[in-house]
Design an enzyme around this catalytic site. Sequence first.
Site, PDB file in Angstrom:
ATOM      1  N   GLU A 111     -18.908   6.936 -12.751  1.00 39.55           N
ATOM      2  CA  GLU A 111     -19.262   5.255 -13.440  1.00 39.55           C
ATOM      3  C   GLU A 111     -19.945   5.438 -14.470  1.00 39.55           C
ATOM      4  OE1 GLU A 111     -21.257   5.075  -9.053  1.00 39.55           O
ATOM      5  OE2 GLU A 111     -20.070   3.167  -9.010  1.00 39.55           O
ATOM      6  N   GLU A 131     -18.145   8.685  -2.409  1.00 39.55           N
ATOM      7  CA  GLU A 131     -19.260   8.085  -1.941  1.00 39.55           C
ATOM      8  C   GLU A 131     -19.290   7.493  -0.160  1.00 39.55           C
ATOM      9  OE1 GLU A 131     -18.301   7.001  -4.742  1.00 39.55           O
ATOM     10  OE2 GLU A 131     -19.960   6.664  -6.445  1.00 39.55           O
TER      11      GLU A 131
HETATM   12  N1  CAA Z   1     -27.108  15.205  -5.317  1.00 39.35           N
HETATM   13  C1  CAA Z   1     -28.062  16.168  -5.136  1.00 39.35           C
HETATM   14  N2  CAA Z   1     -28.202  17.007  -5.426  1.00 39.35           N
HETATM   15  C2  CAA Z   1     -26.699  17.515  -5.436  1.00 39.35           C
HETATM   16  C3  CAA Z   1     -25.130  16.004  -5.740  1.00 39.35           C
HETATM   17  C4  CAA Z   1     -25.742  14.936  -5.866  1.00 39.35           C
HETATM   18  N3  CAA Z   1     -24.829  13.885  -5.954  1.00 39.35           N
HETATM   19  N4  CAA Z   1     -24.116  17.353  -6.986  1.00 39.35           N
HETATM   20  C5  CAA Z   1     -24.447  18.518  -6.167  1.00 39.35           C
HETATM   21  N5  CAA Z   1     -25.768  18.744  -5.609  1.00 39.35           N
HETATM   22  C6  CAA Z   1     -26.406  20.712  -5.618  1.00 39.35           C
HETATM   23  C7  CAA Z   1     -26.590  21.053  -4.883  1.00 39.35           C
HETATM   24  O1  CAA Z   1     -26.726  20.397  -3.426  1.00 39.35           O
HETATM   25  C8  CAA Z   1     -26.626  22.438  -5.050  1.00 39.35           C
HETATM   26  O2  CAA Z   1     -28.073  22.495  -4.323  1.00 39.35           O
HETATM   27  P1  CAA Z   1     -28.533  23.470  -3.439  1.00 39.35           P
HETATM   28  O3  CAA Z   1     -28.407  24.503  -4.634  1.00 39.35           O
HETATM   29  O4  CAA Z   1     -30.795  23.559  -3.809  1.00 39.35           O
HETATM   30  O5  CAA Z   1     -28.069  23.863  -2.829  1.00 39.35           O
HETATM   31  C9  CAA Z   1     -26.359  22.288  -6.454  1.00 39.35           C
HETATM   32  O6  CAA Z   1     -26.392  20.614  -6.723  1.00 39.35           O
HETATM   33  C10 CAA Z   1     -24.959  22.687  -6.108  1.00 39.35           C
HETATM   34  O7  CAA Z   1     -24.124  22.153  -5.901  1.00 39.35           O
HETATM   35  P2  CAA Z   1     -22.966  22.788  -4.598  1.00 39.35           P
HETATM   36  O8  CAA Z   1     -23.775  24.055  -3.998  1.00 39.35           O
HETATM   37  O9  CAA Z   1     -22.232  21.612  -3.387  1.00 39.35           O
HETATM   38  O10 CAA Z   1     -21.290  23.390  -5.575  1.00 39.35           O
HETATM   39  P3  CAA Z   1     -20.830  23.002  -4.802  1.00 39.35           P
HETATM   40  O11 CAA Z   1     -20.001  23.799  -6.443  1.00 39.35           O
HETATM   41  O12 CAA Z   1     -20.501  23.579  -3.935  1.00 39.35           O
HETATM   42  O13 CAA Z   1     -19.487  21.421  -4.705  1.00 39.35           O
HETATM   43  C11 CAA Z   1     -19.896  19.527  -5.977  1.00 39.35           C
HETATM   44  C12 CAA Z   1     -19.646  20.673  -6.415  1.00 39.35           C
HETATM   45  C13 CAA Z   1     -18.200  19.141  -4.724  1.00 39.35           C
HETATM   46  C14 CAA Z   1     -19.474  18.593  -7.244  1.00 39.35           C
HETATM   47  C15 CAA Z   1     -20.450  19.083  -4.335  1.00 39.35           C
HETATM   48  O14 CAA Z   1     -21.788  19.486  -4.914  1.00 39.35           O
HETATM   49  C16 CAA Z   1     -20.133  17.680  -4.031  1.00 39.35           C
HETATM   50  O15 CAA Z   1     -19.905  17.110  -3.639  1.00 39.35           O
HETATM   51  N6  CAA Z   1     -21.981  16.955  -4.422  1.00 39.35           N
HETATM   52  C17 CAA Z   1     -21.817  15.773  -4.059  1.00 39.35           C
HETATM   53  C18 CAA Z   1     -20.715  14.669  -4.976  1.00 39.35           C
HETATM   54  C19 CAA Z   1     -20.791  13.196  -4.692  1.00 39.35           C
HETATM   55  O16 CAA Z   1     -21.181  13.105  -3.221  1.00 39.35           O
HETATM   56  N7  CAA Z   1     -21.416  11.956  -5.023  1.00 39.35           N
HETATM   57  C20 CAA Z   1     -21.673  10.970  -5.340  1.00 39.35           C
HETATM   58  C21 CAA Z   1     -22.972  10.496  -4.898  1.00 39.35           C
HETATM   59  S1  CAA Z   1     -23.094   8.841  -3.840  1.00 39.35           S
HETATM   60  C22 CAA Z   1     -23.175   7.854  -5.461  1.00 39.35           C
HETATM   61  O17 CAA Z   1     -23.170   8.394  -7.067  1.00 39.35           O
HETATM   62  C23 CAA Z   1     -23.311   6.569  -5.323  1.00 39.35           C
HETATM   63  C24 CAA Z   1     -23.238   6.021  -6.651  1.00 39.35           C
HETATM   64  O18 CAA Z   1     -22.349   5.045  -6.438  1.00 39.35           O
HETATM   65  C25 CAA Z   1     -24.541   5.437  -7.167  1.00 39.35           C
END
Ligand code: CAA
Length: 257
Positions: A111, A131
């Site tokens: 976004e 999301e």
């Molecule tokens: N919020 C908080 N922490 C996050 C994050 C997020 N959106 N995305 C990644 N992190 C953190 C992880 O928790 C992890 O922290 P730790 O090492 O402390 O466990 C660190 O970043 C590294 O992430 P991963 O170990 O998960 O890395 P990966 O390579 O295995 O996966 C990824 C990468 C696919 C991006 C995965 O991290 C993921 O799915 N992240 C969330 C993506 C998501 O759902 N975003 C939408 C958020 S809601 C939103 O954005 C609402 C809106 O419209 C405003």
Amino acid sequence: MDLILVRPHFHPHVALVQLNRPKELNALNLQLMAQLRETLKQLDADEEVRAIVITGNERAFAAGADIKEMAGKSAIDMFLIDQFATWDQIRKTRKPLIAAVSGFALGGGCELAMTCDMIIASETAVFGQPEIKLGIMPGAGGTQRLTRAIGKAKAMEMVLTGKHLPALEAERYGLVNKVVPVDLYLDEAMRLADEIAAMSPVAVRLAKESVNRAFETDLDEGLHFERKNFYLSFASEDQQEGMQAFIEKRPPHFQGK
Ligand code: CAA
């Protein structure tokens, strides 16, 4: 700092803003977004700055809003925090914003890239609105901007399944301006920013306003708005300089007046 502001020496009219929470994949917490809002406000008012590039790092532009920060919040907490007021202010930045995206641009990250005016992506960039997998839906413009950018069918699929869109596909659907190898995405974004920064800042501002108006109004109203801005561009010294330079067969030197 969750944000690094650089004024690169070789790009005198371009500001580079880097999201800097690498361990969290640049998850957009409230503090980072507030810093981004204030930085963009300051750059928007700086006459030396004519274009702004927003980037993350090679692994992530931004992996979305900070899930850990949001997890325990109630609807009323979210309503009172009103984080999207910050997003609205970012959207109102008058100078051109270019997102230089590598790696994850998910949720709020996607976004934020779409809030920018143009996107340069590395071959490793992936866009997505995951999301739905968290039991929520996009809240910072994802359902609106993605749909306008890539059409209803693809946007619906991405929003309802959380499926990622790789860079080359994103380029094919018109979400992204250009995809380049990973070692070049920032250079390419800076090059594009330089190109825009060489134009009249007055004309650039009027033109950006007019293109954006296309998403907010019907054709008649949009054409009317465009015409007014076109006439206004003739009030600038840059219009005289641009046309005189053409006639004299020399490059123009725009002052932003
Ligand atoms: N919020 C908080 N922490 C996050 C994050 C997020 N959106 N995305 C990644 N992190 C953190 C992880 O928790 C992890 O922290 P730790 O090492 O402390 O466990 C660190 O970043 C590294 O992430 P991963 O170990 O998960 O890395 P990966 O390579 O295995 O996966 C990824 C990468 C696919 C991006 C995965 O991290 C993921 O799915 N992240 C969330 C993506 C998501 O759902 N975003 C939408 C958020 S809601 C939103 O954005 C609402 C809106 O419209 C405003």
